[in-house]
Design a protein around this motif. Structure first.
Motif, PDB file in Angstrom:
ATOM      1  N   GLY A   1     -13.866  -0.297  10.263  1.00 17.87           N
ATOM      2  CA  GLY A   1     -13.178   0.703  11.068  1.00 17.87           C
ATOM      3  C   GLY A   1     -11.812   0.290  11.568  1.00 17.87           C
ATOM      4  N   HIS A   2     -11.307  -0.854  11.082  1.00 18.60           N
ATOM      5  CA  HIS A   2      -9.954  -1.254  11.460  1.00 18.60           C
ATOM      6  C   HIS A   2      -8.966  -0.529  10.555  1.00 18.60           C
ATOM      7  CE1 HIS A   2     -12.412  -4.855  12.661  1.00 18.60           C
ATOM      8  NE2 HIS A   2     -11.905  -4.432  13.801  1.00 18.60           N
ATOM      9  N   ARG A   3      -7.806  -0.219  11.102  1.00 20.65           N
ATOM     10  CA  ARG A   3      -6.780   0.457  10.313  1.00 20.65           C
ATOM     11  C   ARG A   3      -5.446  -0.237  10.493  1.00 20.65           C
ATOM     12  NH1 ARG A   3      -3.538   3.427  13.727  1.00 20.65           N
ATOM     13  NH2 ARG A   3      -2.546   4.709  12.163  1.00 20.65           N
TER      14      ARG A   3
ATOM     15  N   LEU B   1      -8.495   1.175   0.779  1.00 24.40           N
ATOM     16  CA  LEU B   1      -9.554   0.362   1.372  1.00 24.40           C
ATOM     17  C   LEU B   1      -9.319  -1.111   1.076  1.00 24.40           C
ATOM     18  CD1 LEU B   1     -12.727   2.486   0.534  1.00 24.40           C
ATOM     19  CD2 LEU B   1     -11.420   2.429   2.667  1.00 24.40           C
ATOM     20  N   CYS B   2      -9.490  -1.926   2.089  1.00 23.76           N
ATOM     21  CA  CYS B   2      -9.349  -3.375   1.971  1.00 23.76           C
ATOM     22  C   CYS B   2     -10.632  -4.030   2.447  1.00 23.76           C
ATOM     23  CB  CYS B   2      -8.192  -3.867   2.847  1.00 23.76           C
ATOM     24  SG  CYS B   2      -6.590  -3.223   2.363  1.00 23.76           S
ATOM     25  N   ASP B   3     -10.915  -5.216   1.942  1.00 18.09           N
ATOM     26  CA  ASP B   3     -12.092  -5.950   2.404  1.00 18.09           C
ATOM     27  C   ASP B   3     -11.964  -6.322   3.872  1.00 18.09           C
ATOM     28  OD1 ASP B   3     -13.386  -5.820  -0.040  1.00 18.09           O
ATOM     29  OD2 ASP B   3     -12.442  -7.665  -0.758  1.00 18.09           O
ATOM     30  N   GLU B   4     -10.762  -6.747   4.255  1.00 22.25           N
ATOM     31  CA  GLU B   4     -10.539  -7.184   5.628  1.00 22.25           C
ATOM     32  C   GLU B   4      -9.064  -7.002   5.962  1.00 22.25           C
ATOM     33  OE1 GLU B   4     -11.289 -11.176   8.322  1.00 22.25           O
ATOM     34  OE2 GLU B   4     -12.037 -11.086   6.274  1.00 22.25           O
ATOM     35  N   LEU B   5      -8.791  -6.579   7.187  1.00 16.06           N
ATOM     36  CA  LEU B   5      -7.422  -6.416   7.644  1.00 16.06           C
ATOM     37  C   LEU B   5      -7.134  -7.390   8.777  1.00 16.06           C
ATOM     38  CD1 LEU B   5      -7.095  -2.524   7.824  1.00 16.06           C
ATOM     39  CD2 LEU B   5      -5.966  -4.041   6.208  1.00 16.06           C
ATOM     40  N   PRO B   6      -5.880  -7.806   8.901  1.00 13.01           N
ATOM     41  CA  PRO B   6      -5.526  -8.612  10.075  1.00 13.01           C
ATOM     42  C   PRO B   6      -5.622  -7.717  11.310  1.00 13.01           C
ATOM     43  CG  PRO B   6      -3.574  -8.095   8.764  1.00 13.01           C
ATOM     44  CD  PRO B   6      -4.758  -7.587   8.007  1.00 13.01           C
ATOM     45  N   ILE B   7      -6.322  -8.175  12.334  1.00 15.99           N
ATOM     46  CA  ILE B   7      -6.495  -7.357  13.532  1.00 15.99           C
ATOM     47  C   ILE B   7      -5.958  -8.087  14.757  1.00 15.99           C
ATOM     48  CG2 ILE B   7      -8.439  -6.008  12.662  1.00 15.99           C
ATOM     49  CD1 ILE B   7     -10.278  -7.869  14.269  1.00 15.99           C
ATOM     50  N   GLU B   8      -5.589  -7.281  15.735  1.00 16.99           N
ATOM     51  CA  GLU B   8      -5.104  -7.800  16.999  1.00 16.99           C
ATOM     52  C   GLU B   8      -5.944  -7.197  18.120  1.00 16.99           C
ATOM     53  OE1 GLU B   8      -0.809  -7.490  17.329  1.00 16.99           O
ATOM     54  OE2 GLU B   8      -0.651  -7.617  15.143  1.00 16.99           O
TER      55      GLU B   8
ATOM     56  N   LEU C   1       0.808  -1.213   0.000  1.00 15.96           N
ATOM     57  CA  LEU C   1       0.000   0.000   0.000  1.00 15.96           C
ATOM     58  C   LEU C   1       0.843   1.266   0.000  1.00 15.96           C
ATOM     59  CD1 LEU C   1      -2.791  -1.409   2.231  1.00 15.96           C
ATOM     60  CD2 LEU C   1      -3.081  -0.565  -0.092  1.00 15.96           C
ATOM     61  N   LEU C   2       1.975   1.230   0.657  1.00 11.70           N
ATOM     62  CA  LEU C   2       2.887   2.378   0.596  1.00 11.70           C
ATOM     63  C   LEU C   2       3.347   2.587  -0.842  1.00 11.70           C
ATOM     64  CD1 LEU C   2       5.389   2.495   3.594  1.00 11.70           C
ATOM     65  CD2 LEU C   2       4.434   4.434   2.378  1.00 11.70           C
TER      66      LEU C   2
ATOM     67  N   CYS D   1      -8.511   8.730   4.015  1.00 14.47           N
ATOM     68  CA  CYS D   1      -7.690   7.920   3.121  1.00 14.47           C
ATOM     69  C   CYS D   1      -8.173   8.013   1.680  1.00 14.47           C
ATOM     70  CB  CYS D   1      -7.702   6.462   3.576  1.00 14.47           C
ATOM     71  SG  CYS D   1      -9.333   5.683   3.555  1.00 14.47           S
ATOM     72  N   PHE D   2      -7.405   7.413   0.802  1.00 11.07           N
ATOM     73  CA  PHE D   2      -7.792   7.282  -0.601  1.00 11.07           C
ATOM     74  C   PHE D   2      -8.520   5.949  -0.786  1.00 11.07           C
ATOM     75  CE2 PHE D   2      -3.733   9.761  -0.891  1.00 11.07           C
ATOM     76  CZ  PHE D   2      -4.310  10.966  -1.261  1.00 11.07           C
ATOM     77  N   GLU D   3      -9.368   5.884  -1.794  1.00 15.58           N
ATOM     78  CA  GLU D   3     -10.069   4.631  -2.110  1.00 15.58           C
ATOM     79  C   GLU D   3      -9.097   3.467  -2.246  1.00 15.58           C
ATOM     80  OE1 GLU D   3     -13.459   3.583  -2.888  1.00 15.58           O
ATOM     81  OE2 GLU D   3     -14.030   5.402  -1.808  1.00 15.58           O
TER      82      GLU D   3
END
Length: 192
Positions: free
Chosen positions: A127-129, A159-166, A10-11, A154-156
């Motif tokens: 709402g996860h980042r 956006l991801c469908d799902e992020l790894p969360i902790e 993404l970067l 952010c920019f479109e």
């Protein structure tokens, strides 16, 4: 996909934005955010200094100041963030990690913040980042209460469908891109 690989991808995508495209999309995202009721009613607003082609926040700063809002920016203090008010963007100087931050100023109590605009590398619709991996915003937002509304700007393409969360990851209330505003979970209102 692992967080490290996702960050790199993404970067890289964000850095590929041409200057005119970056400016145009940044302005559109800021315009969308400034039209939201949670922006217009906020008295104290927390912004960030963009790095690595994050959505710019200068328009939001100018608009907030012209409408009499109090604007604060973060500065790194050890492993924590502390927010201080600034009067002009000249009050910012290069600080930790090369990010412009308030040179000085009294730390604003978190209970005084109405709206916090949060940067990141990736966001999902829940709402996860995904940030840069240091956890500054997660630590700051942990245990937040009251009226503080958090918005991922952010920019479109971020956006991801799902992020790894902790377990320590803090959810945002809204996402705002150059095309839309997304309420992230039940219980938040105010999107157009």
């Amino acid at each position: 996909m692992r967080k490290t690989l996702l960050r790199q991808q993404l970067l890289s995508e964000r850095r590929l934005l041409g200057l005119e495209t970056y400016r145009s999309k940044s302005f559109d995202a800021q315009r969308f955010l400034s039209a939201q009721s949670f922006f217009t009613t906020a008295e104290t607003l927390a912004l960030y200094s963009p790095i690595n082609n994050e959505v710019n926040t200068e328009y939001l700063f100018a608009l907030a100041k012209s409408s009499g809002k109090r604007v604060v920016y973060p500065r790194v203090s050890g492993e924590l963030l502390a927010f201080s008010e600034i009067k002009t963007l000249k009050d910012l100087q290069k600080g930790a990690f090369g990010v412009a931050e308030p040179a000085a100023g009294e730390v604003v109590d978190p209970a005084e913040l109405d709206l916090m605009v949060v940067p990141g590398l990736a966001f999902d619709r829940h709402g996860h980042r995904l940030g840069y991996g240091r956890g500054f915003y997660d630590r700051y937002l942990c245990g937040r209460a009251g009226r503080l509304i958090t918005v991922g700007l952010c920019f479109e393409l971020q956006l991801c469908d799902e992020l790894p969360i902790e377990a320590h990851d803090q959810r945002l209330d809204f996402l705002v891109t150059e095309l839309r505003t997304i309420p992230c979970h039940n219980g938040v209102t105010g999107s157009l």
